[in-house]
Design an enzyme around this catalytic site. Sequence first.
Site, PDB file in Angstrom:
ATOM      1  N   ILE A  60       4.235  -1.406  -9.656  1.00  0.00           N
ATOM      2  CA  ILE A  60       3.573  -0.851 -10.956  1.00  0.00           C
ATOM      3  C   ILE A  60       4.288   0.703 -11.085  1.00  0.00           C
ATOM      4  CG2 ILE A  60       1.505   0.275  -9.781  1.00  0.00           C
ATOM      5  CD1 ILE A  60       0.074   0.341 -12.228  1.00  0.00           C
ATOM      6  N   SER A  61       5.046   0.484 -12.061  1.00  0.00           N
ATOM      7  CA  SER A  61       5.926   2.028 -12.361  1.00  0.00           C
ATOM      8  C   SER A  61       5.226   3.091 -12.364  1.00  0.00           C
ATOM      9  CB  SER A  61       6.601   1.975 -13.768  1.00  0.00           C
ATOM     10  OG  SER A  61       7.312   0.458 -13.897  1.00  0.00           O
TER      11      SER A  61
END
Length: 215
Positions: A60-61
């Site tokens: 997940i960024s």
Amino acid sequence: MDYKDLRALMVSTQLIPRGIKDKRVLDAMERVPRHLFVDSAARAYAYADMPLPIGEGQTISQPYMVAVMTELLELNGTEKVLEIGIGSGYQTAVLAELSKDVFTIERIVSLAEKAKKRFQDLSYENIHLKTGDGTLGWPEEAPFDRIIITAGAPDIPSPLIEQLAEGGVMVIPVGGLSSQQLRKSRKNRGNLIHEYHTPCVFVPLLGQYAWHNDD
Ligand code: SAM
């Protein structure tokens, strides 16, 4: 501290000081429950200033990267958006808060299934999801006002250029396998006009018009 407070802190310490100005983006990121997009073991770190593992070798960024990419898209709520790379679904949810419809594609079926359940639990009705090679785009739904690619590409996949509407904007990390630079490209009379933004590190975009497994 509860999750709402952690979100407010994320916005005030990670996003605003680094130059994120779009109030709609800041408000959306203060609303979307990022902790529900990671596994329970990682929940304590959900609002930390870093990407987190989500399984299948994917991430997940970092919140800041989600904010930058979203701000660069210049969303006003009317757009039809194509996203390549659902991952956890967090960026998708932020886009769904800020645009009319989001069409999103993920190549890893297990991640797409988990994200689909999250979208249902959070009652997002403007997210349309499919699995497959996102470098081919979603021709049946084209053209798109905005296109966002959340994995690193060697170059812009040509089907995505074709599927971008005239005047539309695309945001994509372009570069090598170990680092890239965010590129914002606007379609003007059929040609792309590029702007170059922050350096970044994304997992590779794997597909027919990107990296291949043996690269
Ligand atoms: N923005 C996401 C989030 O908020 O969780 C993170 C995306 S993650 C950095 C990149 C995703 O792109 C991975 O889930 C990966 O499987 C996916 N991906 C890579 N190549 C793809 C392709 N050709 N088509 C669709 N998805 C792809």
